[in-house]
Design a protein around this motif. Sequence first.
Motif, short mmCIF file in Angstrom:
data_model
loop_
_atom_site.label_atom_id
_atom_site.label_comp_id
_atom_site.label_asym_id
_atom_site.label_seq_id
_atom_site.Cartn_x
_atom_site.Cartn_y
_atom_site.Cartn_z
N ASP A 270 33.70 2.44 38.95
CA ASP A 270 33.20 1.39 38.50
C ASP A 270 33.02 0.35 39.23
OD1 ASP A 270 32.39 -0.72 36.86
OD2 ASP A 270 33.86 -0.08 35.11
N VAL A 271 31.57 -0.12 39.51
CA VAL A 271 31.53 -1.03 40.76
C VAL A 271 31.71 -2.59 40.25
CG1 VAL A 271 30.28 0.49 42.03
CG2 VAL A 271 29.25 -1.00 40.37
N ARG A 272 32.04 -2.71 38.93
CA ARG A 272 31.92 -4.14 38.47
C ARG A 272 32.67 -5.18 39.54
NH1 ARG A 272 32.17 -3.22 32.31
NH2 ARG A 272 33.35 -1.58 32.83
N PRO A 273 34.04 -4.80 39.62
CA PRO A 273 34.83 -5.63 40.22
C PRO A 273 34.35 -6.03 41.55
CG PRO A 273 36.14 -3.77 39.41
CD PRO A 273 34.70 -3.32 39.38
N PHE A 274 33.36 -5.13 42.31
CA PHE A 274 33.00 -5.56 43.54
C PHE A 274 31.48 -5.81 43.86
CE2 PHE A 274 35.81 -1.46 43.34
CZ PHE A 274 36.73 -2.10 43.73
N MET A 275 30.80 -5.50 42.88
CA MET A 275 29.15 -6.08 42.85
C MET A 275 29.05 -6.66 41.31
SD MET A 275 27.56 -2.43 44.43
CE MET A 275 26.09 -2.92 44.41
N ARG A 276 28.38 -7.62 41.54
CA ARG A 276 28.19 -8.62 40.52
C ARG A 276 26.80 -7.98 39.97
NH1 ARG A 276 29.19 -13.62 38.42
NH2 ARG A 276 31.28 -14.32 39.23
N GLY A 277 26.73 -7.89 38.59
CA GLY A 277 25.66 -7.43 37.90
C GLY A 277 25.37 -5.90 37.88
N PHE A 278 26.26 -5.30 38.29
CA PHE A 278 26.31 -3.71 38.27
C PHE A 278 27.47 -3.13 37.74
CE2 PHE A 278 23.64 -5.14 41.93
CZ PHE A 278 22.44 -4.42 41.94
N ASP A 279 27.08 -1.71 37.30
CA ASP A 279 28.35 -1.15 36.76
C ASP A 279 28.19 0.35 37.27
OD1 ASP A 279 26.43 -0.05 34.69
OD2 ASP A 279 27.26 -1.57 33.42
N GLY A 280 29.12 1.19 36.57
CA GLY A 280 29.22 2.55 36.94
C GLY A 280 29.43 3.03 38.15
N PRO A 281 29.36 4.18 38.43
CA PRO A 281 29.97 4.47 39.65
C PRO A 281 29.36 4.17 40.80
CG PRO A 281 29.07 6.54 38.61
CD PRO A 281 29.06 5.18 37.69
N GLY A 282 30.03 4.14 42.15
CA GLY A 282 29.15 3.65 43.42
C GLY A 282 30.05 4.26 44.58
N ALA A 283 29.32 4.49 45.73
CA ALA A 283 29.99 5.12 46.89
C ALA A 283 29.48 4.60 47.84
CB ALA A 283 29.60 6.50 46.89
N GLN A 284 30.28 4.32 48.73
CA GLN A 284 29.98 4.03 50.41
C GLN A 284 29.82 4.98 51.14
OE1 GLN A 284 30.14 0.46 51.51
NE2 GLN A 284 29.23 1.30 53.46
N VAL A 285 28.40 5.11 51.51
CA VAL A 285 28.24 6.31 52.49
C VAL A 285 27.91 6.30 53.69
CG1 VAL A 285 27.62 7.56 50.23
CG2 VAL A 285 25.92 6.49 51.59
N GLU A 286 27.69 7.21 54.45
CA GLU A 286 27.23 7.11 56.01
C GLU A 286 26.19 8.23 55.85
OE1 GLU A 286 29.96 5.96 59.48
OE2 GLU A 286 29.47 8.10 59.89
N PHE A 287 24.99 7.54 56.10
CA PHE A 287 23.76 8.63 56.24
C PHE A 287 23.55 8.66 57.52
CE2 PHE A 287 19.23 8.98 55.75
CZ PHE A 287 19.14 10.17 55.20
N THR A 288 23.26 10.09 57.90
CA THR A 288 22.82 10.21 59.48
C THR A 288 21.61 11.08 59.29
OG1 THR A 288 25.06 10.64 59.82
CG2 THR A 288 23.41 11.04 61.70
N PRO A 289 20.14 10.30 59.69
CA PRO A 289 19.18 10.85 59.39
C PRO A 289 18.96 12.00 60.63
CG PRO A 289 18.48 8.70 59.92
CD PRO A 289 20.23 8.90 59.97
N ALA A 290 17.95 12.90 60.20
CA ALA A 290 17.80 14.09 61.29
C ALA A 290 17.40 13.29 62.60
CB ALA A 290 16.75 14.93 60.88
N GLY A 291 18.33 13.68 63.56
CA GLY A 291 18.08 12.85 65.11
C GLY A 291 18.30 11.58 65.03
N GLY A 292 18.67 10.86 64.04
CA GLY A 292 18.95 9.72 64.07
C GLY A 292 20.46 8.94 64.28
N ASN A 293 20.62 7.82 64.00
CA ASN A 293 22.13 7.10 64.21
C ASN A 293 22.32 6.90 62.75
OD1 ASN A 293 22.10 6.89 66.72
ND2 ASN A 293 20.86 5.00 66.83
N PRO A 294 23.84 7.07 62.49
CA PRO A 294 24.28 6.93 61.19
C PRO A 294 24.20 5.45 60.62
CG PRO A 294 26.26 7.75 62.89
CD PRO A 294 24.72 7.27 63.57
N GLN A 295 23.86 5.42 59.33
CA GLN A 295 23.65 4.15 58.63
C GLN A 295 24.66 4.04 57.56
OE1 GLN A 295 19.70 4.81 57.17
NE2 GLN A 295 18.77 4.96 59.06
N PRO A 296 25.29 3.18 57.51
CA PRO A 296 26.23 2.82 56.48
C PRO A 296 25.20 2.11 54.96
CG PRO A 296 26.87 1.36 57.86
CD PRO A 296 25.45 1.94 58.42
#
Lengths: 282, 453
Positions: free
Chosen positions: B324-350
Motif C-alpha cells: 500500500d503506497v498511500r503512506p508514501f505517495m499522495r493520491g495513489f493507493d495499492g501496491p508499489g515497488a521501487q525497482v532498478e531497471f537496466t535496459p539492454a546495454g544501458g545504465n541502471p535506472q531506478p
Amino acid sequence: MSSSMLFNVTMVLYMVSTCIFFAFLASRNKAVGLAGTYAALFGFLVQTAAIGLRWKESYDQGHGHAPLSNLFESVVFFSWTIVMIFLIIDFKYKYRAIGFFVIPFALFGMAWAQLGLDSGIEPLVPALQSNWLMYHVITCFLGYAAFAVACGISIMYLIRESMEKGGGNAQAGGLLSMFPSIRILDDLNYKAIMIGFPLLSLGIITGAAWANYAWGTYWSWDPKETWSLIVWFVYAAFLHARITRGWVGRRAAILSVIGFAATIFCYLGVNLFLSGLHSYGK
Amino acid sequence: MTTTNKRGFAQEVWDFFCSLKLSIFLLIGLALVSIIGTVIQQGPQREYLATLSETKIRLYSALGFFDMYHSWWFILLLYLLTLNLICCSIKRLPRVWKVVSEPVLVMDDNFEKSLATVKDLKLKGSKEELKTRMEAFLRAEFAAPVITESNGEYHLFAQKSPWCRLGVYVVHLSIIVIFIGALIGSFFGYKAYTNIPEGGGVSQVQTQSGKMIPLGFEVRCEKFSVAYYDTGAPKEFKSILTVVENGKPVPGFQSRPIIVNDPLTYKGITFYQSSFGQSDEGSLYHLTVRDRKGGAPVRLDARQGERVALPGGAFLSVMEATMDVRPFMRGFDGPGAQVEFTPAGGNPQPFVVLSGKYESFNAQHGGDLLITFDGMDQKFYTGLQVAHDPGVWVVWFGCFLMVVGICMAFFMSHKRVWARVTDSGVTLGGSASKNPAGFEICFDDLVEKIGKA
C-alpha cells in the motif's frame, strides 16, 4: 442538525450565562442569579446532546468511537465536565456568584475548540482502540474540572479577602454581599478538591492500568505521567496543609490556584511544549 | 545529663520525621524537582545532547539530571517521604485507634461542653421507660446503642462508621504497598524486546540492558498483517502467535491474534504488539511486463534484489516494495515497488512501479517495456514488547487500597450520638468527624423525630 451547530449554540449559551452572572453581581437580584444557573444548565444539556450527536456521527462515518480522542474533543469534554461539577456545587450550596468565576473557564474552552481547533472526526489509531480510553479520560477530566471549580472559588476568596483587608467595604460592599463569606469559600475550595483529588488519583490509576495492559509498563516517567504526579503532589500537599493551622485560607487558596495552573500545564502544556506520549496524534 | 541530651536528640529526630510541615515540604519539593526531568530529556538522544553546551552536559550528568527519577537524591526524597508518612502514622494511629476501639460511652458535663451539638429534651415517663424508648429509637433511626449506667443515670452511645477514621492510614499504607510492588518489579521483573519474522519463532528475548533471557518456551509468529483506513492512517497491527512448549503447541495458545491493546500472557510473561517491519527475506514480488508494440504480457516473479531477465535483453531488480503506497505517495493507493531497471546495454535506472490501475504512471519509464507491479507475497516481522513483572499485582492491590482509603477518608464521616436519660428527660449530644454542617441537619432531624415518637 450537526454536532458542530449545537457546539456553537453551547458556546453562545455559556457566554449568555457568564453575562447573566455578571449582571447578577451588579444587580444583586436573586432571580438574575437563578437565570444564570439555568442558562448554564441549558448550555450543559445542549452540549450533552452535541457530544452524543458527535458520537453518533463517528458511527455514521464507519469508525465509531467515543468523542474523547483528539484535542478538540478533549477540550469540549473538559468544558462539559467543568459545567457539570459547577452545577452540582451550585444546586447543592446555591452560591450563584461562583458561576461568574467558573463558567468563563467552560466558555473559554468552547470558544478555543470551536474557533481554533481542528474539529474533524478522525478514526482511532491502534494505540487508542481500547475501552481504557474512556475510563482514563473521564476520570482525569472530572478531576481537572473539579480543580477548575476550586480555582474559581479560590480566586473569589483572594478577591474577597483583599477587599476586606483594604477596608473598601463602602463601595465594595455590594459586590462582597454577593460572595459567600471567606469561611464558606475556604470550605468550598476544600470540598471541590475533595471531589477532584480522588478522581485524579483514579485517573492516574486507570492510566497506569491501561499503560500496563497496552505495553507492560504501568509507570515510565513520561512527561505527562510525571506532570500528573506533580499535580497529585500539589493537591496532596494542599490536603495535608489543611490539617496544620497556618495553611488554611489565603495560603490554601494560593495553593489551589497553583494546583490548577499545574493541572492546565499537565493537560495542555505537556502536549504543546514537551515531547512524549499523549501528543493528540500530532 | 548526657542521657537526657541523647533522649532529647532522639526525640527531636522523631519529632522532625513526624512533622506535617516536613510532609508538605517533601510533597512540594518532589513536585518541584520532578519538573526538571520533564524539561531535560531523560536517557538523552545524541541530537538532543548536541543542542547542549559542554558545561551543561557535565553539570547535568553530575547532578544525575539525565536519569533524574533514578538519581540518588530523588530516590532519597521518596524514601524520606515514606519514612515521614510511616512516622506520622505511627504517632497518630494509636490515638485514632482509641477513638475507634474505646469510644466515650458516658457523656458527662465536661464532655458535653466539648460537643457542638447538644439538645435538652423534656420528655414524660420514668427513667426506665425513657431508656427503653431511646434504645428502640436509636436502633431504628441511627445505630444500635451501648447502654451504661452511671450515677443513677442511663447513658446511651451509638455510632456510625467509626472505622472511616482509619481511611487516612489506609491511604498511607497503600503508598507503601505500591512502593513495595514497584521494588518487587524492579528486582524480579524485566522488560525486553524481540522481533519474530513470519513463520519464525524465538525462545529468548533481549532486555533493555542487552541481557538475553530464556523464556522457557517458544513463541512463534504464524502471520502478521497491517490494515489501513481510507485516509491511509493505520487501523490495526495484528500478529498471530502460537506458544510452543516441549515441541508441541500449547492448547489455548495456538494461533492467537495479538493486536495493540490486546496482549498475550503465558506463564507470567506478556507479549505486546509494539512494532513491525518488512522482513525482506522470503518476499516474492509479482510483476507483469508487456512490450509497448504489442505481444502477450509476461508474468514474472522476483525475490528481493534478484536480477530478473526481461524480454529484449533488459534486466530488472526489485529493491523494496509495499502492498500500500498511500503512506508514501499522495493520491495513489495499492501496491508499489521501487525497482532498478537496466535496459539492454544501458545504465541502471531506478524508478517506482505501481499496479495496473496507474498505466500512464507506469508508462513514464521502461523504454519499450511497460512494467506493472501486481503485488507480492509479503513477509513481515513483528516487533513485540516482552514484560515480566511479578510486582504488578502488589501495585494494583496498593491502588485498590488507595481508592478505598480515599473514599473512607473523604466521603465518610464518623458520626456519634450520646443520650443521657434522667427522670426529667433526655439530653442528646452528637459529633461527626467530618462535615459538621451536614451532621447538624441530621442531628436536628433526630431531635424532631424524638419529639414525635
